[in-house]
Structures are given as structure tokens and as C-alpha cells.
Write an enzyme that holds these catalytic residues in place. Sequence first.
Site, PDB file in Angstrom:
ATOM      1  CG  ASN A   9      -1.697   1.230   1.448  1.00 24.20           C
ATOM      2  OD1 ASN A   9      -1.756   2.069   0.545  1.00 24.20           O
ATOM      3  ND2 ASN A   9      -2.313   1.370   2.612  1.00 24.20           N
ATOM      4  CE  LYS A  11      -0.313   3.350   4.742  1.00 21.36           C
ATOM      5  NZ  LYS A  11      -0.307   3.481   6.182  1.00 21.36           N
ATOM      6  CG  HIS A  95      -5.991   1.954   5.022  1.00 21.50           C
ATOM      7  ND1 HIS A  95      -5.630   2.949   5.894  1.00 21.50           N
ATOM      8  CD2 HIS A  95      -4.950   1.092   4.958  1.00 21.50           C
ATOM      9  CE1 HIS A  95      -4.400   2.699   6.339  1.00 21.50           C
ATOM     10  NE2 HIS A  95      -3.969   1.574   5.783  1.00 21.50           N
ATOM     11  CD  GLU A  97      -3.196   5.638   6.641  1.00 25.91           C
ATOM     12  OE1 GLU A  97      -3.105   5.689   5.402  1.00 25.91           O
ATOM     13  OE2 GLU A  97      -2.300   5.151   7.366  1.00 25.91           O
ATOM     14  CD  GLU A 167      -3.708  -2.470   7.260  1.00 26.29           C
ATOM     15  OE1 GLU A 167      -2.607  -2.728   6.775  1.00 26.29           O
ATOM     16  OE2 GLU A 167      -4.321  -1.410   7.042  1.00 26.29           O
ATOM     17  N   GLY A 173       2.114   2.342  10.779  1.00 25.52           N
ATOM     18  CA  GLY A 173       3.066   3.432  10.628  1.00 25.52           C
ATOM     19  C   GLY A 173       3.721   3.863  11.925  1.00 25.52           C
ATOM     20  CB  SER A 212       4.791  -1.623  12.183  1.00 24.35           C
ATOM     21  OG  SER A 212       4.374  -0.273  12.357  1.00 24.35           O
TER      22      SER A 212
HETATM   23  P1  PGA Z   1       2.568   0.328   7.712  1.00 23.77           P
HETATM   24  O1  PGA Z   1       1.115   0.534   7.040  1.00 23.77           O
HETATM   25  O2  PGA Z   1       3.128  -0.970   7.161  1.00 23.77           O
HETATM   26  O3  PGA Z   1       3.370   1.530   7.293  1.00 23.77           O
HETATM   27  O4  PGA Z   1       2.344   0.247   9.177  1.00 23.77           O
HETATM   28  C1  PGA Z   1       0.258  -0.542   6.824  1.00 23.77           C
HETATM   29  C2  PGA Z   1      -1.011  -0.052   6.190  1.00 23.77           C
HETATM   30  O5  PGA Z   1      -1.465   1.058   6.533  1.00 23.77           O
HETATM   31  O6  PGA Z   1      -1.615  -0.745   5.336  1.00 23.77           O
END
Ligand code: PGA
Length: 256
Positions: A9, A11, A95, A97, A167, A173, A212
Site C-alpha cells: 500500500n 499510500k 483502510h 486512514e 490492521e 506506521g 509495521s
Molecule cells: P505500515 O502501514 O506498514 O506503514 O504500518 C500498513 C497499512 O497502513 O496498510
Amino acid sequence: MRKPIVVGNWKLNGTEAANEELVSGVLSEMNALAAIDVAVCPPFVYVPQVVGLAKGTALGVGGQNCSEQSSGAFTGEVAPAMLSDVGARYVILGHSERRALYGETDEIVSEKVKAALHAGLTPILCVGETLEEREADETEAVVRQQLAAVIAGNGIKAFDRMVIAYEPVWAIGTGRTASPEQAQQVHAFIRGQLESHDAQVAQSVRIQYGGSVKPGNAAELFGQPDIDGGLIGGASLMAEDFLGICRAAADTVGNQ
Ligand code: PGA
């Protein structure tokens, strides 16, 4: 045996030049990754570029979101059929976000799943709890409700054509990964929720872990019985890191 799936992903990251470098790095090892499915999800405007770069290879491409609408006066939206039209196969939906920053409710996510399935895309449905919810012991209730909305809107059989990504929001993140045991517990809970509707669907649906994931922690996460690969944010932006995670997923095949 479920085929693991690792998805990057990206982003809000990328340029034409950076994408080309990243994808060519990933493609250099695709042949060694035949045991798993691998895909990347760039920002919308780069989907055609990345589809072009991946053409003729096993690397799949997806969007990071799509509209629940198929056409019309919806300024700024991208319809799922447009993603399939330019060669995408997947779409990340719900997601955290999108849920937290853009107000996507469980019902909107369910509508998006419906539209994506109708357009022939494979939705990657994200579920997961915030830190506050985990500390209040609400993880299962939150995940149950997120799943229930999609089951109610699309039926349990829709999950045969979907991927789920668990998640935990507090792990995205932040560098703070769920422990393999914490993740496995929720993955098993998710499968159990589906099982109460349809045992065959529950056994075959792939449930990725996201939050992460790094080359150094991927193997122990993917070694858990109900974790079928990962949804990778930060570590998907460097070919070597992403490939390290893909290798860890491929290594689980045949070891189970
Ligand atoms: P990350 O993000 O691996 O940077 O923690 C995962 C995601 O948001 O899908």
C-alpha cells in the site's frame, strides 16, 4: 492450504521515476515468488503506469480506494470499473486512514465492496481497532461490527472473492507491531465470525496482517496459522524491504 498474498500500500507516495525503480526492483525477483500472490497499490494516477510496468508478469496492481458510485456527478471520485478498465485487479477498501480521515462508515465501506465486486475487482477489506478500543477491551466488538456490515450488505459468499486485512490502527506506521500471538488471536476471531455463517468460506478466505510489518518481523507473523500474508505500508516503498517480506511469506508455503 491458502495461498499467501502480500500487497504493498504505497499510500500518498510516488513519482513516475520512483515507481519505475521500485517496480523493476520487485519484478527482478517475481519468478522466485510463484508460491504467493504479490500486488502493489499506487495512487490512482499511477495505476496505468504500474499496470504497464507489470504487464506480462505475475505482479498484480490495485487501487487504494474507489467510489461506491459507478458514474455521474461525483467530482473527484474514481469508479471501480475505471480501475478494472485500466488493468487493476485489487482495491483496498475501508483502510483505517479512510475511515478516520475521510469519514468512511461501515455502511459506506460495504457499499464500496459491492461496487468493487460488481466491477470484477478483488476488494481487500481492512478491519481493525484503535488503541483506545483495544485498551477498552473492544477489539472483538469493533472487528465483529466492521465485518457484520459487509456480510449484511454483500452476503457471506462475497468473501470468496475478497481478501481481509486485519490492521490494528495502533500498529500502522508506528513501528509498533502486534505480537504474532496478538495478531493470531484476532485473525482466528475473524475466521470464527465468518465460520458462523459459512465454514467453507471461513477456511478459504485469506486474512492478511498489516501494521509495521518489516523484513525482520514478517516470518514470525506469517508463521501463525491464520495469517495469510500482509498488507504493507512503509516497507513497501523500498524494493529490498518489500521483497524481504514477500520471501518470508513464500517461505511459509510448504512449511505448514
Ligand atoms: P505500515 O502501514 O506498514 O506503514 O504500518 C500498513 C497499512 O497502513 O496498510
